[in-house]
Design a protein around this motif. Structure first.
Motif, PDB file in Angstrom:
ATOM      1  N   VAL A  93       0.816  -1.039  -0.068  1.00  0.00           N
ATOM      2  CA  VAL A  93      -0.112   0.018   0.094  1.00  0.00           C
ATOM      3  C   VAL A  93       0.903   1.068   0.075  1.00  0.00           C
ATOM      4  CG1 VAL A  93      -1.790   1.159   1.440  1.00  0.00           C
ATOM      5  CG2 VAL A  93      -1.893  -1.217   1.064  1.00  0.00           C
ATOM      6  N   THR A  96       2.761   1.765  -3.382  1.00  0.00           N
ATOM      7  CA  THR A  96       1.472   2.031  -4.383  1.00  0.00           C
ATOM      8  C   THR A  96       1.166   3.479  -4.347  1.00  0.00           C
ATOM      9  OG1 THR A  96       0.378   0.006  -4.143  1.00  0.00           O
ATOM     10  CG2 THR A  96      -0.986   1.726  -5.181  1.00  0.00           C
ATOM     11  N   GLN A  97       0.735   3.997  -2.988  1.00  0.00           N
ATOM     12  CA  GLN A  97       0.584   5.440  -2.852  1.00  0.00           C
ATOM     13  C   GLN A  97       1.971   6.132  -3.239  1.00  0.00           C
ATOM     14  OE1 GLN A  97      -2.345   5.438  -3.154  1.00  0.00           O
ATOM     15  NE2 GLN A  97      -3.409   6.247  -1.003  1.00  0.00           N
ATOM     16  N   SER A 104      -0.280   7.828   2.370  1.00  0.00           N
ATOM     17  CA  SER A 104      -1.058   6.241   2.406  1.00  0.00           C
ATOM     18  C   SER A 104      -1.611   6.640   3.762  1.00  0.00           C
ATOM     19  CB  SER A 104       0.174   5.163   2.654  1.00  0.00           C
ATOM     20  OG  SER A 104       1.252   5.620   3.426  1.00  0.00           O
ATOM     21  N   LEU A 116      -7.574   1.933   0.469  1.00  0.00           N
ATOM     22  CA  LEU A 116      -6.092   1.304   0.789  1.00  0.00           C
ATOM     23  C   LEU A 116      -5.742   1.955   2.320  1.00  0.00           C
ATOM     24  CD1 LEU A 116      -4.441   2.728  -2.287  1.00  0.00           C
ATOM     25  CD2 LEU A 116      -4.750   0.172  -1.700  1.00  0.00           C
ATOM     26  N   THR A 119      -7.327  -0.762   4.495  1.00  0.00           N
ATOM     27  CA  THR A 119      -6.652  -1.962   4.407  1.00  0.00           C
ATOM     28  C   THR A 119      -5.565  -1.993   5.016  1.00  0.00           C
ATOM     29  OG1 THR A 119      -7.514  -2.390   2.096  1.00  0.00           O
ATOM     30  CG2 THR A 119      -5.756  -3.539   2.557  1.00  0.00           C
TER      31      THR A 119
END
Length: 317
Positions: A93, A96-97, A104, A116, A119
């Protein structure tokens, strides 16, 4: 046929995670040079460097500890596997961010960002619970060396406490409640996240920062065993440290001191005070802790020295 790495059999999922984190650390450090984007006042890839290093240390430490167990080892193995999966998900995560150019943590700006973050939050809770299970297993596996048991047990308790302090960051700040924004939670107490901070670490130099006790608490798991290692090495030259009970007492003192420092750092952060600008009350608290630790350590060691001197004198007669 021998394993290519003696460490891998400790706990394979955690050790594979450690390998992945080592690669991510190097890749993120390289990305910091190539990618000049910043986020909350820091190079955008600094976050993955910090998290990857922290997870690397966590994974290796717990993998080694699980390998030492003789009771509840299967339960601990599965708990370690859950922790490895949760930490891997957390880093996925975060990366990804970073690639998307946004934060994040605490991010509810879009449905995707909210999903996200939620999660990641769920994975963090799962990792904490899994760590608690492994900690219980460690308590159920005493060894003949009480000093080592104490260092590991106190380290796990302090580490769990430090990790739990993360919950203080997910609360809405007064400013967020007043404006009803799409960011809910903050690392900094007082000013908004992203203000002046320490290089690389980013810890606020103008307000309180809950990342400090969170980080220091989590790594008590490494700090307490390191204290014991220093004492064991010192025992080669200092006779009084050859007593297991003396080493154990000194580990207890070190753990109590560490816990007190953790409490003061949390108190300081919650008051919106920067770690680099302590007030008189904070300095006084640190002073009391330092004096108490010093006096306790001297009282623990000094009687042993006196006894050894008496024994040597008697032998000479």
């Amino acid at each position: 046929m021998t394993s290519p790495s003696p460490a891998l059999p400790w706990h394979r999922p955690l050790m594979l995670l450690a390998v992945a984190m080592a690669i991510l650390t190097v890749a993120s450090a390289a990305a910091m040079v190539i990618d000049d984007r910043t986020l909350t006042g820091l190079p955008i890839w600094a976050k993955s460097v910090k998290f990857a290093l922290s997870v690397l240390i966590y994974a290796v430490t717990w993998s080694w500890l699980i390998a030492q167990l003789t009771r509840l080892r299967r339960l601990a193995w599965w708990a370690g596997t859950v922790a490895a999966g949760g930490l891997a998900l957390e880093l996925v995560v975060i990366v990804t961010q970073i690639v998307r150019g946004t934060t994040s943590h605490f991010n509810f700006t879009t449905p995707l960002n909210a999903a996200l973050w939620e999660t990641m939050g769920s994975s963090i809770v799962g990792v904490w619970l899994a760590t608690l299970v492994v900690s219980v297993a460690l308590f159920a596996n005493p060894t003949a060396d009480r000093a080592r048991d104490t260092a590991i047990r106190y380290g796990t308790v302090l580490s769990l406490a430090g990790a739990a302090l993360g919950i203080l960051m997910v609360r809405e700040t007064p400013a967020q409640r007043a404006t009803g924004g799409s960011i809910s939670g903050a690392h900094t107490v007082g000013p908004a996240d992203g203000g002046p901070g320490l290089p690389i670490l980013g810890w606020s130099t103008v307000g309180g920062d809950l990342r400090i006790p969170h980080f220091i608490g989590m790594h008590a798991l490494q700090a307490m065993p390191l204290v014991l290692i220093v004492l064991e090495l010192g025992a080669r030259r200092i006779p009084v440290l050859r007593s297991m009970e003396t080493r154990r007492t000194l580990v207890v003192i070190a753990s109590a001191t560490y816990g007190a420092l953790l409490a003061v750092l949390t108190w300081q952060a919650l008051r919106g005070q920067s770690v680099v600008h302590p007030d008189v009350a904070t300095l006084l608290a640190f002073g009391v802790i330092g004096i108490a630790a010093t006096v306790s350590g001297v009282l623990t060691v000094r009687p042993k020295q006196v006894d050894s001197q008496h024994v040597s004198a008697g032998a000479a007669r």
